[in-house]
Motif scaffolding. Structure first.
Motif, PDB file in Angstrom:
ATOM      1  N   MET A   1       0.719  -1.266  -0.150  1.00 40.73           N
ATOM      2  CA  MET A   1       0.058   0.453  -0.194  1.00 40.73           C
ATOM      3  C   MET A   1       1.174   1.752   0.019  1.00 40.73           C
ATOM      4  O   MET A   1       1.625   1.605   1.038  1.00 40.73           O
ATOM      5  N   PRO A   2       1.128   1.459  -0.944  1.00 46.36           N
ATOM      6  CA  PRO A   2       1.686   2.892  -1.443  1.00 46.36           C
ATOM      7  C   PRO A   2       1.404   4.441  -0.942  1.00 46.36           C
ATOM      8  O   PRO A   2       0.465   5.177  -0.923  1.00 46.36           O
ATOM      9  N   LEU A   3       2.157   4.767  -0.226  1.00 51.15           N
ATOM     10  CA  LEU A   3       1.624   6.208   0.440  1.00 51.15           C
ATOM     11  C   LEU A   3       3.207   7.373   0.006  1.00 51.15           C
ATOM     12  O   LEU A   3       4.203   7.206   0.825  1.00 51.15           O
ATOM     13  N   ILE A   4       2.644   7.944  -1.222  1.00 56.41           N
ATOM     14  CA  ILE A   4       3.711   9.264  -1.808  1.00 56.41           C
ATOM     15  C   ILE A   4       3.730  10.695  -0.835  1.00 56.41           C
ATOM     16  O   ILE A   4       1.949  10.730  -0.843  1.00 56.41           O
ATOM     17  N   ASP A   5       4.276  11.402  -0.098  1.00 58.13           N
ATOM     18  CA  ASP A   5       4.844  11.697   0.458  1.00 58.13           C
ATOM     19  C   ASP A   5       4.931  13.542   0.451  1.00 58.13           C
ATOM     20  O   ASP A   5       6.557  13.129   0.128  1.00 58.13           O
ATOM     21  N   VAL A   6       4.652  14.144  -0.359  1.00 64.99           N
ATOM     22  CA  VAL A   6       5.675  15.431  -1.027  1.00 64.99           C
ATOM     23  C   VAL A   6       4.877  16.666  -1.193  1.00 64.99           C
ATOM     24  O   VAL A   6       4.347  17.170  -0.348  1.00 64.99           O
ATOM     25  N   SER A   7       6.290  16.613  -0.264  1.00 64.53           N
ATOM     26  CA  SER A   7       6.507  18.939  -0.332  1.00 64.53           C
ATOM     27  C   SER A   7       6.831  19.435  -1.505  1.00 64.53           C
ATOM     28  O   SER A   7       8.579  19.097  -1.751  1.00 64.53           O
ATOM     29  N   ILE A   8       6.370  20.484  -1.343  1.00 65.52           N
ATOM     30  CA  ILE A   8       6.310  21.283  -2.525  1.00 65.52           C
ATOM     31  C   ILE A   8       5.831  22.399  -2.948  1.00 65.52           C
ATOM     32  O   ILE A   8       4.767  23.162  -1.142  1.00 65.52           O
ATOM     33  N   LEU A  20       1.069  15.991 -11.895  1.00 61.11           N
ATOM     34  CA  LEU A  20       1.835  15.504 -10.317  1.00 61.11           C
ATOM     35  C   LEU A  20       1.146  13.976  -9.648  1.00 61.11           C
ATOM     36  O   LEU A  20       1.779  13.585 -10.034  1.00 61.11           O
ATOM     37  N   ILE A  21      -0.047  14.508  -9.369  1.00 61.58           N
ATOM     38  CA  ILE A  21      -1.084  13.581  -8.303  1.00 61.58           C
ATOM     39  C   ILE A  21      -0.594  12.030  -9.212  1.00 61.58           C
ATOM     40  O   ILE A  21      -0.708  11.349  -9.182  1.00 61.58           O
ATOM     41  N   SER A  22      -1.143  12.732 -10.432  1.00 61.93           N
ATOM     42  CA  SER A  22      -1.553  11.467 -11.329  1.00 61.93           C
ATOM     43  C   SER A  22      -0.440  11.281 -12.154  1.00 61.93           C
ATOM     44  O   SER A  22      -0.190  10.262 -12.499  1.00 61.93           O
ATOM     45  N   ALA A  23       0.726  11.922 -12.055  1.00 61.53           N
ATOM     46  CA  ALA A  23       1.688  11.353 -12.710  1.00 61.53           C
ATOM     47  C   ALA A  23       2.869  10.310 -11.302  1.00 61.53           C
ATOM     48  O   ALA A  23       3.161   8.799 -11.634  1.00 61.53           O
ATOM     49  N   LEU A  24       2.553  10.746  -9.697  1.00 56.00           N
ATOM     50  CA  LEU A  24       2.521   9.855  -8.911  1.00 56.00           C
ATOM     51  C   LEU A  24       1.710   8.273  -9.162  1.00 56.00           C
ATOM     52  O   LEU A  24       2.822   7.496  -8.816  1.00 56.00           O
ATOM     53  N   HIS A  25       0.628   8.469  -8.972  1.00 53.76           N
ATOM     54  CA  HIS A  25       0.070   7.269  -9.367  1.00 53.76           C
ATOM     55  C   HIS A  25       0.440   6.498 -10.089  1.00 53.76           C
ATOM     56  O   HIS A  25       0.739   4.760 -10.041  1.00 53.76           O
ATOM     57  N   GLU A  29       2.090   2.488 -10.416  1.00 53.98           N
ATOM     58  CA  GLU A  29       1.678   2.404 -10.731  1.00 53.98           C
ATOM     59  C   GLU A  29       2.951   0.780 -11.457  1.00 53.98           C
ATOM     60  O   GLU A  29       2.710  -0.209 -11.613  1.00 53.98           O
ATOM     61  N   GLN A  30       2.951   0.975 -12.577  1.00 54.84           N
ATOM     62  CA  GLN A  30       4.520   1.490 -13.570  1.00 54.84           C
ATOM     63  C   GLN A  30       6.012   1.086 -12.659  1.00 54.84           C
ATOM     64  O   GLN A  30       5.873  -0.517 -13.440  1.00 54.84           O
ATOM     65  N   GLU A  31       5.883   1.159 -11.890  1.00 53.35           N
ATOM     66  CA  GLU A  31       7.467   1.032 -11.493  1.00 53.35           C
ATOM     67  C   GLU A  31       7.268  -0.362  -9.755  1.00 53.35           C
ATOM     68  O   GLU A  31       8.970  -1.201  -9.657  1.00 53.35           O
ATOM     69  N   VAL A  32       6.474  -0.565  -8.875  1.00 60.27           N
ATOM     70  CA  VAL A  32       6.504  -1.157  -7.816  1.00 60.27           C
ATOM     71  C   VAL A  32       4.766  -1.620  -8.288  1.00 60.27           C
ATOM     72  O   VAL A  32       4.201  -2.624  -7.168  1.00 60.27           O
ATOM     73  N   GLY A  33       3.990  -1.672  -9.340  1.00 59.77           N
ATOM     74  CA  GLY A  33       2.946  -2.590  -9.702  1.00 59.77           C
ATOM     75  C   GLY A  33       1.921  -1.956  -8.389  1.00 59.77           C
ATOM     76  O   GLY A  33       1.481  -2.940  -8.229  1.00 59.77           O
TER      77      GLY A  33
END
Length: 69
Positions: A1-8, A20-25, A29-33
């Motif tokens: 269950m990935p949690l991606i936390d970005v500060s910008i 950015l949100i879409s690209a991170l999702h 999906e692509q890199e870690v399934g």
């Protein structure tokens, strides 16, 4: 269950942030399934005056070079 936390730094449009949100999702999906329903993305927008590097805030760097004593 990935949690991606970005500060910008604050200053991007809602469209840029959504992209950015879409690209991170997609990347998760692509890199870690990761599956979309199990991936959480958090974007934290930080005011430029609250983010510093080398003892200068983003706000100060945007204002221009420092002057010596």
């Amino acid at each position: 269950m990935p949690l991606i936390d970005v500060s910008i730094a604050v200053g991007r449009s809602p469209e840029q942030l959504r992209g950015l949100i879409s690209a991170l999702h997609r990347c998760a999906e692509q890199e870690v399934g990761a599956t979309p329903e199990n991936t959480t993305v958090i974007l934290r927008e930080v005011p430029a005056a609250h983010w510093s590097k080398a003892d200068r805030t983003i706000e100060e760097r945007r204002a221009g070079p420092t002057t010596g004593p």
